[in-house]
Design a protein around this motif. Structure first.
Motif, short mmCIF file in Angstrom:
data_model
loop_
_atom_site.label_atom_id
_atom_site.label_comp_id
_atom_site.label_asym_id
_atom_site.label_seq_id
_atom_site.Cartn_x
_atom_site.Cartn_y
_atom_site.Cartn_z
N SER A 147 2.39 -8.45 -7.41
CA SER A 147 2.48 -7.02 -7.70
C SER A 147 1.85 -6.74 -9.05
O SER A 147 1.99 -7.53 -9.99
CB SER A 147 3.93 -6.58 -7.71
OG SER A 147 4.51 -6.78 -6.44
N THR A 171 -2.50 -0.81 3.93
CA THR A 171 -1.13 -0.32 3.70
C THR A 171 -0.26 -1.43 3.16
O THR A 171 0.50 -1.23 2.20
CB THR A 171 -0.53 0.26 5.00
OG1 THR A 171 -1.35 1.34 5.44
CG2 THR A 171 0.88 0.75 4.78
N LYS A 174 -1.29 -2.19 -0.47
CA LYS A 174 -0.80 -1.14 -1.37
C LYS A 174 0.69 -1.31 -1.64
O LYS A 174 1.14 -1.18 -2.78
CB LYS A 174 -1.09 0.22 -0.75
CG LYS A 174 -0.85 1.39 -1.65
CD LYS A 174 -1.51 2.61 -1.04
CE LYS A 174 -0.55 3.74 -0.91
NZ LYS A 174 -1.12 4.92 -0.32
N TYR A 175 1.44 -1.64 -0.61
CA TYR A 175 2.88 -1.86 -0.74
C TYR A 175 3.17 -3.04 -1.68
O TYR A 175 4.01 -2.96 -2.56
CB TYR A 175 3.49 -2.10 0.64
CG TYR A 175 4.96 -2.44 0.59
CD1 TYR A 175 5.91 -1.46 0.41
CD2 TYR A 175 5.39 -3.76 0.73
CE1 TYR A 175 7.27 -1.77 0.36
CE2 TYR A 175 6.73 -4.08 0.68
CZ TYR A 175 7.66 -3.08 0.50
OH TYR A 175 9.00 -3.40 0.44
N SER A 178 2.01 -2.44 -5.41
CA SER A 178 2.85 -1.47 -6.10
C SER A 178 4.27 -1.97 -6.33
O SER A 178 5.11 -1.26 -6.83
CB SER A 178 2.90 -0.16 -5.31
OG SER A 178 3.72 -0.32 -4.15
N SER A 182 5.28 2.00 -3.09
CA SER A 182 4.44 2.97 -2.39
C SER A 182 4.90 3.29 -0.98
O SER A 182 4.53 4.31 -0.44
CB SER A 182 3.00 2.48 -2.34
OG SER A 182 2.88 1.38 -1.46
N ASN A 187 -0.50 7.51 3.84
CA ASN A 187 -0.83 8.38 2.70
C ASN A 187 0.20 8.30 1.60
O ASN A 187 0.24 9.14 0.71
CB ASN A 187 -0.95 9.84 3.18
CG ASN A 187 -2.10 10.01 4.13
OD1 ASN A 187 -3.15 9.41 3.94
ND2 ASN A 187 -1.92 10.80 5.16
N SER A 188 1.10 7.30 1.64
CA SER A 188 2.14 7.26 0.61
C SER A 188 1.65 6.64 -0.67
O SER A 188 0.67 6.02 -0.77
CB SER A 188 3.35 6.51 1.12
OG SER A 188 3.01 5.23 1.59
#
Length: 188
Positions: A147, A171, A174-175, A178, A182, A187-188
């Motif tokens: 992360s 996705t 990004k999770y 973050s 996220s 789109n989160s």
């Protein structure tokens, strides 16, 4: 009075959550443009960035052209024959291909059982599903990104300790990057 003060503090932090990422992004883009323009000594702000984008796109077009592919294959072969250069060049090329090339590697997110006793899991990406050449037919190669960093761990894990996830690679990345903040919405 205390309620009003708390509301003002909440508004301040809400504004901060909107303004800081926006300003940081704008500042990063401004610094990148300024650096490129000063490097190329161009009179118009942003022109260096446009020139580099156009040049990269032209090279991308040429590398998909059959005649130029022969040259790139020859060039890759030559670069891979120089000992220290081979290590850096091939590693960077493989890393970039993993994200944007035809052979994307971070597109198979999985849930990895890291510690059975405590039921600890981590999300990662299968980078090699077949390790039979190494005599490891029931194992897969999994990359576990850190992360808030550009680093991660690479493990060879038994297939029975992973479970495919039904989310897209971007996705999942990004999770992970973050720190789980996220969420999983596209789109989160």
């Amino acid at each position: 009075m205390e309620s009003t003060f708390r509301r003002i503090i909440r508004y301040f932090f809400s504004g901060t959550l909107f303004i800081v990422p926006l300003v940081a992004t704008a500042y990063f883009i401004f610094v990148a443009f300024s650096w490129l323009d000063s490097l190329l000594q161009l009179p118009y702000p942003g022109l260096g960035f446009v020139i580099i984008l156009v040049a990269i796109t032209i090279f991308g077009y040429l590398t998909t052209n059959f005649a130029f592919k022969t040259f790139t294959t020859w060039f890759d072969h030559g670069m891979n024959r120089i000992p220290l250069v081979k290590l850096i060049y091939s590693s960077l090329k493989d890393l970039l291909n993993a994200f944007v090339g035809d052979k994307k590697k971070f597109n198979k997110p999985v849930l990895v059982l890291m510690n059975e006793e405590n039921q600890l899991y981590q999300i990662g990406f299968i980078t090699q599903a077949d390790l039979s050449e190494l005599g490891l037919k029931d194992m897969v190669s999994v990359y576990l990104p850190h992360s808030y960093a550009v680093s991660g761990w690479h493990f060879i894990i038994p297939k029975d300790r992973i479970k495919p996830l039904n989310i897209s690679g971007p996705t999942a990345m990004k999770y992970i990057v973050s720190g789980g903040v996220s969420g999983f919405g596209e789109n989160s």
